[in-house]
Design a protein around this motif. Sequence first.
Motif, PDB file in Angstrom:
ATOM      1  N   PHE A 156       0.838  -1.210   0.000  1.00  0.00           N
ATOM      2  CA  PHE A 156       0.000   0.000   0.000  1.00  0.00           C
ATOM      3  C   PHE A 156       0.868   1.252   0.000  1.00  0.00           C
ATOM      4  O   PHE A 156       0.594   2.215  -0.723  1.00  0.00           O
ATOM      5  N   ARG A 157       1.930   1.253   0.825  1.00  0.00           N
ATOM      6  CA  ARG A 157       2.804   2.421   0.890  1.00  0.00           C
ATOM      7  C   ARG A 157       3.530   2.638  -0.435  1.00  0.00           C
ATOM      8  O   ARG A 157       3.802   3.776  -0.825  1.00  0.00           O
ATOM      9  N   LEU A 158       3.825   1.559  -1.141  1.00  0.00           N
ATOM     10  CA  LEU A 158       4.408   1.704  -2.474  1.00  0.00           C
ATOM     11  C   LEU A 158       3.402   2.354  -3.425  1.00  0.00           C
ATOM     12  O   LEU A 158       3.773   3.197  -4.258  1.00  0.00           O
ATOM     13  N   ALA A 209       1.532  -2.051  -7.779  1.00  0.00           N
ATOM     14  CA  ALA A 209       1.590  -2.351  -6.346  1.00  0.00           C
ATOM     15  C   ALA A 209       0.199  -2.666  -5.814  1.00  0.00           C
ATOM     16  O   ALA A 209       0.008  -3.620  -5.044  1.00  0.00           O
ATOM     17  N   ALA A 210      -0.791  -1.887  -6.227  1.00  0.00           N
ATOM     18  CA  ALA A 210      -2.170  -2.118  -5.777  1.00  0.00           C
ATOM     19  C   ALA A 210      -2.707  -3.432  -6.326  1.00  0.00           C
ATOM     20  O   ALA A 210      -3.408  -4.175  -5.615  1.00  0.00           O
ATOM     21  N   ALA A 211      -2.390  -3.739  -7.590  1.00  0.00           N
ATOM     22  CA  ALA A 211      -2.882  -4.977  -8.198  1.00  0.00           C
ATOM     23  C   ALA A 211      -2.286  -6.208  -7.510  1.00  0.00           C
ATOM     24  O   ALA A 211      -3.000  -7.186  -7.236  1.00  0.00           O
ATOM     25  N   VAL A 212      -0.981  -6.171  -7.233  1.00  0.00           N
ATOM     26  CA  VAL A 212      -0.335  -7.288  -6.543  1.00  0.00           C
ATOM     27  C   VAL A 212      -0.897  -7.433  -5.135  1.00  0.00           C
ATOM     28  O   VAL A 212      -1.124  -8.544  -4.647  1.00  0.00           O
ATOM     29  N   ALA A 232      -5.771   1.217  -1.051  1.00  0.00           N
ATOM     30  CA  ALA A 232      -5.019   1.433  -2.289  1.00  0.00           C
ATOM     31  C   ALA A 232      -5.960   1.630  -3.470  1.00  0.00           C
ATOM     32  O   ALA A 232      -5.745   2.512  -4.319  1.00  0.00           O
ATOM     33  N   TYR A 233      -7.013   0.832  -3.516  1.00  0.00           N
ATOM     34  CA  TYR A 233      -7.994   0.942  -4.603  1.00  0.00           C
ATOM     35  C   TYR A 233      -8.665   2.316  -4.566  1.00  0.00           C
ATOM     36  O   TYR A 233      -8.839   2.973  -5.602  1.00  0.00           O
ATOM     37  N   SER A 234      -9.035   2.745  -3.357  1.00  0.00           N
ATOM     38  CA  SER A 234      -9.694   4.038  -3.193  1.00  0.00           C
ATOM     39  C   SER A 234      -8.776   5.186  -3.611  1.00  0.00           C
ATOM     40  O   SER A 234      -9.220   6.146  -4.268  1.00  0.00           O
ATOM     41  N   LEU A 235      -7.487   5.084  -3.262  1.00  0.00           N
ATOM     42  CA  LEU A 235      -6.527   6.125  -3.622  1.00  0.00           C
ATOM     43  C   LEU A 235      -6.419   6.269  -5.140  1.00  0.00           C
ATOM     44  O   LEU A 235      -6.460   7.391  -5.675  1.00  0.00           O
ATOM     45  N   LEU A 236      -6.308   5.155  -5.837  1.00  0.00           N
ATOM     46  CA  LEU A 236      -6.191   5.200  -7.300  1.00  0.00           C
ATOM     47  C   LEU A 236      -7.490   5.668  -7.944  1.00  0.00           C
ATOM     48  O   LEU A 236      -7.491   6.442  -8.917  1.00  0.00           O
ATOM     49  N   ASN A 237      -8.589   5.189  -7.379  1.00  0.00           N
ATOM     50  CA  ASN A 237      -9.891   5.496  -7.966  1.00  0.00           C
ATOM     51  C   ASN A 237     -10.196   6.993  -7.920  1.00  0.00           C
ATOM     52  O   ASN A 237     -10.840   7.530  -8.835  1.00  0.00           O
ATOM     53  N   LYS A 238      -9.702   7.682  -6.902  1.00  0.00           N
ATOM     54  CA  LYS A 238      -9.916   9.128  -6.793  1.00  0.00           C
ATOM     55  C   LYS A 238      -9.263   9.875  -7.960  1.00  0.00           C
ATOM     56  O   LYS A 238      -9.721  10.958  -8.350  1.00  0.00           O
TER      57      LYS A 238
END
Length: 290
Positions: free
Chosen positions: A226-228, A244-247, A261-267
């Motif tokens: 997640f930090r990555l 990183a999120a997918a793995v 992680a999903y929420s961060l990317l989705n934003k």
Amino acid sequence: MNWRQKDEPVALETGQPTIGILKIAALAIPLALAACSSKDDLDDLALNDTPPEVLYNEGLALRAQGKLAPASKKFEELDKLYPYSEYAKKSLVNMAYVNFSRGKYAEAISAARRFLTLYPGNEDAAYALYIIGQSYFRQMPDITRDQETTEKARAAFNELLQRYPDSEYASDAEAKLRIVQDQLGGKEMQVGRYYLEKRNFIAAINRFKTVVIHYQTTRHVEEALFRLTEGYYALGVVSEAQTAAAVLGHNFPDSQWYKDAYSLLNKGGYEPSEDSGSWISKAFRGINVF
């Protein structure tokens, strides 16, 4: 002589295997009296003509009575008086054991290392390595401090497992090694978070990368992924953040870290998407990325 049948073993930790002193073969120890001994000590030793077997049995009796400090002194005395005897070798192992039991870890390590130096191929070398590993293990600091002692515990347990994988100490060494690895991984995470807070993203990413590669089986790997995601996204390296999120999602689909992680990317209008050429993907396929 089987010492386990004669001597009562003392448990190192509740629920952990006990350390018993193993049978010792008869070998000579070419040791001189310690250079730092005082003249009075040397004079006292010179006048002591107690047979080695008597000194040894006295040490064992003191140890059995829980009088560990006097027992240690008795074994040290025997080692100095009869450096070429079978009992001197037995005393050396006893010194490691007794000092460990007293919490005198530096002295326990010193005695065990001397034994390994003098008898590297002895059947009790695994025992000596176990004492060394346990002594360092008992002194491990919390993750906010330098982890040199933890590294030394790892080295001792690794050496034990590499040289004596079938020894009776191997199972407990493996269990302790997992704790050591978790501690070292936790230290990397602590430093990585610090860099992340300071917005030093490259330094933070390097720390989390170490966790993903070297501490992948510890409990820290989920957060590290997640930090990555955070670090790469902050740098604008979106493909690595997505990887990183997918793995993370592939290996830990129910993790809160994956949801974050999903929420961060989705934003930002992105979704997790793995790049098979990324070092992150290679790390989880067991490929050496260095």
